[in-house]
Design an enzyme around this catalytic site. Structure first.
Site, PDB file in Angstrom:
ATOM      1  N   THR A 179       0.847  -1.187   0.000  1.00 58.94           N
ATOM      2  CA  THR A 179       0.000   0.000   0.000  1.00 58.94           C
ATOM      3  C   THR A 179       0.882   1.236   0.000  1.00 58.94           C
ATOM      4  O   THR A 179       2.083   1.166   0.252  1.00 58.94           O
ATOM      5  CB  THR A 179      -0.911   0.019   1.231  1.00 58.94           C
ATOM      6  N   GLU A 326      -5.469  -4.217  -1.370  1.00 60.04           N
ATOM      7  CA  GLU A 326      -5.846  -5.417  -0.618  1.00 60.04           C
ATOM      8  C   GLU A 326      -6.821  -6.305  -1.388  1.00 60.04           C
ATOM      9  O   GLU A 326      -6.995  -7.478  -1.049  1.00 60.04           O
ATOM     10  CB  GLU A 326      -6.481  -5.017   0.725  1.00 60.04           C
ATOM     11  N   LYS A 436     -15.810  17.139   9.829  1.00 62.41           N
ATOM     12  CA  LYS A 436     -16.860  17.267  10.839  1.00 62.41           C
ATOM     13  C   LYS A 436     -16.923  18.707  11.297  1.00 62.41           C
ATOM     14  O   LYS A 436     -16.063  19.180  12.050  1.00 62.41           O
ATOM     15  CB  LYS A 436     -16.619  16.335  12.016  1.00 62.41           C
ATOM     16  N   TRP A 441     -21.315  16.012   9.431  1.00 66.96           N
ATOM     17  CA  TRP A 441     -20.323  15.519   8.479  1.00 66.96           C
ATOM     18  C   TRP A 441     -20.488  16.188   7.116  1.00 66.96           C
ATOM     19  O   TRP A 441     -21.591  16.358   6.623  1.00 66.96           O
ATOM     20  CB  TRP A 441     -20.448  14.012   8.299  1.00 66.96           C
TER      21      TRP A 441
END
Length: 544
Positions: A179, A326, A436, A441
């Site tokens: 990654t 992944e 936030k 949000w």
């Protein structure tokens, strides 16, 4: 039934025996393209396996690559795993320290490197503890301090290519990617032969990109990142003509290759699509892209304006998919259902703007903060959890692995969004990139997509910055294509969002920093512009 293991050599067998006359085309960078058949390719892949065996590589050993999308790099895609070793593609765009960490943590014994990467590897060589040999992907070896070092072509010339690849369990590791390491050190993912074969089949199905024999695929997505999204494996299985853009590719090279080789499908990052559009709009020089049917853009959601531009101007469909290292990497793809055959254009783009339907054998859950399932109603926002036979069950040699999986073995993606009643996944953000503000949000991704649909905006990235009253507020960093004011962008966004979502600040920048795989690097923006004083200094310097 025959209990035959799923092995990558079966993909190569089909390419060689069924589609042996189909071609692989590789840009060299000196104006000439190399072109040869899958039959010739298979012989060279076997020669590579023999050469690596002569260098001491044994089943299970890691063979690293630091290379561009070239035919020699592609030969390692089958030559290394089919002999039972593990192909470890290393992202050459990472920082030196990360590259050294990845090579050492992966345990690479041999490195295959492009000639232009020799200075990089020379810098790192004193710290590469396990590397026992270097192979330069060229006819001869340039002057170098690396030792022992070999010429790729000289190694292959010493072999006869008459090798029968062995059988072994399908769970044997075949390839390895890391990654990008946005938080902490990069994490390693080992792909098995079984996972690669099943993922490859998934790419060939209707409802995904649908790799097939008559297609001509330009693999823009780097071969050092998530196996170029699996396209090189699928092209071999289906006998699709594969075009590789070579060293140091630029958008003009992609357009030249589309023009010269009548490419029908191109696969790359959204940022590449934006730059290709900008070049096509200038029409100087002129590129004929009339052969192009599909431009699959990923890494982030392509803006609706970009999708419409390619469709309206060049009759090119721009689908997207969602995935991650992944997951080999593909999980979903924006296939339309038959119910969309006769709907309005805007409704079609509403669907294409989502990340798509789960591929066959991929399971997706939407869960709340307690891990409880949320409804697929297009409204409930939660985190996606995944399971599939091409999903990693753990990170390689990493104590952080358990935190990434729940008690039932579902992978916790950290991606947040909704799933509609038809099963379409729609990301709203990464959990770490949500803003936030005043307890509510705000999705940075939705703001970015809307901003990049504005005709004056080339790129936009939205990040959270501290605020005395609301704790966090969105900051929009914008690269423009033509003059536009913050007031005009505010008015444009108010057509789509509530006022409290609208960024209070717009910062006009020359470029958005990007990660090694072409995604917007928001951590760099947060570090650079997180403080109000830093933003004011930037504006003052820009106005001089």
């Amino acid at each position: 039934m025959m209990d035959r293991p799923l092995l990558m050599k079966q993909l190569l067998w089909r390419a060689e025996r069924v589609f042996g006359d189909k071609r692989i085309i590789s840009r060299t960078g000196d104006g000439e393209d190399i072109s040869y058949t899958y039959a010739e390719y298979a012989v060279r892949a076997r020669k590579l396996a023999q050469a690596l065996t002569a260098l001491g590589v044994r089943p299970g050993d890691r063979v690293g690559t630091v290379a561009w999308n070239t035919h020699r790099h592609y030969e390692a895609y089958f030559g290394v795993p089919c002999m039972g070793a593990v192909l470890h593609t290393v992202n050459l765009r990472l920082f030196d320290e990360q590259i050294a960490y990845i090579i050492n943590h992966g345990g690479d014994r041999v490195l295959l490197i492009d000639p232009d990467q020799i200075p990089l590897i020379e810098r790192l060589a004193p710290d590469l503890r396990g590397v026992q040999a270097y192979v330069v992907l060229a006819d001869t070896v340039p002057e170098t301090t690396l030792s022992p070092v070999h010429s790729y072509e000289e190694l292959l010339a010493a072999q006869d290519g008459k090798l029968e690849f062995p059988d072994f369990p399908e769970t044997t590791a075949s390839a390895m990617c890391y990654t990008s390491g946005t938080t902490g050190d990069p994490k390693g993912v080992l792909y098995s032969h079984r996972s690669v074969v099943l993922h490859t089949l998934g790419l060939c199905l209707h409802g995904s990109i649908g790799v097939r024999e008559e297609a001509i695929f330009l693999a823009i997505s780097p071969m050092f990142h998530a196996n170029s999204w699996g396209i090189p494996f699928a092209a071999a299985l289906q006998g699709a003509t594969l075009v590789l853009p070579g060293p140091h590719p630029e958008p003009k090279h992609y357009l030249e290759l589309i023009d010269r080789h009548k490419v029908t499908h191109a696969v790359g990052a959204v940022t590449i699509g934006v730059m290709m559009r900008d070049l096509l709009e200038r029409d100087d020089p002129h590129y004929d892209v009339s052969s192009l049917d599909v431009l699959w853009l990923g890494g982030q959601a392509p803006p609706r304006g970009l999708m419409k531009w390619f469709a309206d101007t060049h009759a090119v469909v721009v689908p997207q998919g969602w995935g991650m290292t992944e997951a080999s990497p593909l999980v979903t793809f924006t296939a339309l259902k038959s119910k969309h055959d006769h709907v309005a254009e805007d409704d079609v783009y509403d669907v294409r703007g989502k990340q798509g339907l789960p591929l066959p054998l991929c399971e997706v859950r939407l869960v709340d903060e307690d891990g409880d399932d949320l409804p697929w109603d297009g409204k409930a926002v939660g985190e996606y959890h995944l399971r599939s036979p091409w999903m990693a069950s753990a990170y390689y040699d990493d104590p952080r692995s358990p935190a990434s999986y729940d008690a039932q073995g579902w992978f916790k993606t950290g991606d947040v969004g909704v799933i509609d009643p038809d099963g379409y996944v729609q990301l709203t953000d990464r959990s770490k990139d949500l803003i936030k503000s005043g307890g509510e949000w705000i999705s940075s991704v939705e703001l970015e997509n809307s901003l990049m649909a504005h005709p004056a905006v080339a790129e936009a990235s939205v990040v959270a910055v501290p605020h005395d009253k609301w704790l966090e507020r969105p900051l929009a960093c914008v690269v423009t294509r033509s003059p536009v004011t913050p007031e005009e962008l505010t008015a444009y966004l108010l057509e789509h969002f509530a006022r409290w979502w609208i960024p209070e600040e717009f910062l006009f920048v020359d470029a958005i920093p990007k990660t090694g795989v072409g995604k917007f690097d928001k951590k760099v923006l947060r570090a650079r512009f997180g403080e109000a004083d830093a933003r004011e200094r930037y504006r003052a310097e820009a106005s001089r």
